[in-house]
Design a protein around this motif. Structure first.
Motif, short mmCIF file in Angstrom:
data_model
loop_
_atom_site.label_atom_id
_atom_site.label_comp_id
_atom_site.label_asym_id
_atom_site.label_seq_id
_atom_site.Cartn_x
_atom_site.Cartn_y
_atom_site.Cartn_z
N ASP A 1 0.84 -1.20 0.00
CA ASP A 1 0.00 0.00 0.00
C ASP A 1 0.87 1.25 0.00
OD1 ASP A 1 0.51 1.10 2.76
OD2 ASP A 1 -0.35 -0.81 3.38
N ARG A 2 0.22 2.40 -0.11
CA ARG A 2 0.91 3.69 -0.07
C ARG A 2 0.34 4.53 1.06
NH1 ARG A 2 2.10 6.23 -5.86
NH2 ARG A 2 3.55 7.35 -4.50
N GLY A 3 0.14 3.88 2.18
CA GLY A 3 -0.42 4.54 3.35
C GLY A 3 0.64 5.21 4.22
N PRO A 4 0.25 5.58 5.43
CA PRO A 4 1.17 6.26 6.35
C PRO A 4 2.21 5.35 6.97
CG PRO A 4 -0.95 5.94 7.39
CD PRO A 4 -1.12 5.50 5.97
N GLY A 5 2.15 4.06 6.68
CA GLY A 5 3.11 3.12 7.26
C GLY A 5 2.55 2.49 8.52
N PRO A 6 3.21 1.45 9.04
CA PRO A 6 2.73 0.75 10.23
C PRO A 6 2.65 1.69 11.43
CG PRO A 6 4.46 -0.49 9.13
CD PRO A 6 4.44 0.87 8.50
N SER A 7 1.65 1.47 12.26
CA SER A 7 1.51 2.25 13.48
C SER A 7 2.57 1.83 14.49
CB SER A 7 0.12 2.05 14.09
OG SER A 7 -0.02 0.71 14.51
N ALA A 8 2.68 2.62 15.55
CA ALA A 8 3.65 2.30 16.60
C ALA A 8 3.36 0.92 17.21
CB ALA A 8 3.62 3.38 17.68
N ALA A 9 2.06 0.58 17.33
CA ALA A 9 1.69 -0.71 17.92
C ALA A 9 2.09 -1.86 17.01
CB ALA A 9 0.18 -0.74 18.17
N ALA A 10 2.14 -1.60 15.69
CA ALA A 10 2.45 -2.67 14.75
C ALA A 10 3.94 -2.84 14.51
CB ALA A 10 1.76 -2.41 13.41
N ARG A 11 4.73 -1.81 14.81
CA ARG A 11 6.16 -1.89 14.49
C ARG A 11 6.86 -3.03 15.21
NH1 ARG A 11 5.97 4.02 14.93
NH2 ARG A 11 5.87 4.85 12.82
N ALA A 12 6.35 -3.41 16.36
CA ALA A 12 6.99 -4.49 17.12
C ALA A 12 6.92 -5.82 16.39
CB ALA A 12 6.33 -4.63 18.50
N THR A 13 6.03 -5.95 15.40
CA THR A 13 5.87 -7.21 14.70
C THR A 13 6.51 -7.18 13.32
OG1 THR A 13 3.77 -6.58 13.68
CG2 THR A 13 3.67 -7.60 15.86
N LEU A 14 7.19 -6.10 12.95
CA LEU A 14 7.78 -6.00 11.61
C LEU A 14 8.71 -7.17 11.34
CD1 LEU A 14 8.58 -2.21 11.27
CD2 LEU A 14 6.67 -3.47 10.32
N GLY A 15 8.49 -7.83 10.19
CA GLY A 15 9.37 -8.91 9.79
C GLY A 15 9.18 -10.19 10.56
N ARG A 16 8.14 -10.25 11.42
CA ARG A 16 7.90 -11.47 12.19
C ARG A 16 6.45 -11.90 12.01
NH1 ARG A 16 8.91 -10.39 18.10
NH2 ARG A 16 7.95 -8.40 17.61
N ALA A 17 6.18 -13.15 12.31
CA ALA A 17 4.81 -13.65 12.19
C ALA A 17 3.92 -12.94 13.20
CB ALA A 17 4.79 -15.16 12.44
N PHE A 18 2.66 -12.66 12.82
CA PHE A 18 1.75 -11.99 13.71
C PHE A 18 1.38 -12.83 14.91
CE2 PHE A 18 1.50 -8.93 10.49
CZ PHE A 18 0.86 -7.82 10.98
#
Length: 203
Positions: A138-155
């Motif tokens: 997507d071309r959104g604002p990017g992952p939120s602060a709450a989501a950054r902890a999961t970057l590159g890892r399984a949810f």
């Protein structure tokens, strides 16, 4: 509840056939129909899981059908599709829930792009090391602060991501198929990667 809303909206539309209120009622009707469609699909997925039946198709045809369905739901979205020719002809026995999971990811991406006044999305399918990757960018604002902890890892490693029910359902589907769901930040938004072992999809 949806049946009640449909009935009341129809009555309101008869009482207010025009003007801004009439336009708002039309929008609400369309949203109720989207909810009904989603509910029907979830019921169908549940029934397919119980009966263990699988739809057989080709990967290219499956991805195209997903995109056609999404464009009906979100006609304002401008989606590009990239599927390698070598992948398009792979025969699949579709596991229940896969189509719904991808539609959820596309819808979430459309919402993210819309948050920045964008309509552009990219949908790509790749094969790497015995796995098939469905990538939605997507071309959104990017992952939120709450989501950054999961970057590159399984949810599945954390459930407090704040990414919504669509991501939770897609994650559950990926986990059930032995795959994973990841979220990566990009220069102009985010990319969700839904990865499944080829053996879970082959007919």
């Amino acid at each position: 509840p949806l049946s009640t809303m449909r009935t009341l909206l129809a009555e309101l539309k008869r009482e207010h056939p025009g003007g801004m209120l009439g336009e708002d009622i039309t929008v609400l009707e369309s949203q109720v129909e989207r909810c009904r469609d989603s509910l029907r699909e979830l019921v169908a997925v549940g029934q397919a899981q119980l009966s263990e039946t699988r739809e057989t198709t080709m990967l290219g045809a499956f991805v195209t059908s997903c995109l056609d369905r999404f464009r009906l739901l979100r006609p304002e979205a401008d989606v590009t599709l990239q599927v390698d020719e070598s992948l398009a002809a792979i025969p699949l026995a579709l596991p229940p829930g896969l189509r719904h999971a991808l539609l959820n990811l596309l819808n979430n991406a459309a919402d993210a792009s819309a948050a920045r006044g964008e309509t552009t999305l990219a949908f790509a399918v790749r094969r790497t090391a015995g796995r098939i990757e469905f990538r939605v960018r997507d071309r959104g604002p990017g992952p939120s602060a709450a989501a950054r902890a999961t970057l590159g890892r399984a949810f599945g490693t954390t459930k407090s991501t704040g990414l919504g029910l669509g991501f939770a359902l897609a994650d559950a589907t990926a986990e059930r198929l032995g795959g994973r769901l990841e979220l990566h930040a990009t220069d102009d938004g985010a990319e969700t990667v839904f990865t499944i072992p080829v053996r879970a999809l082959l007919a």
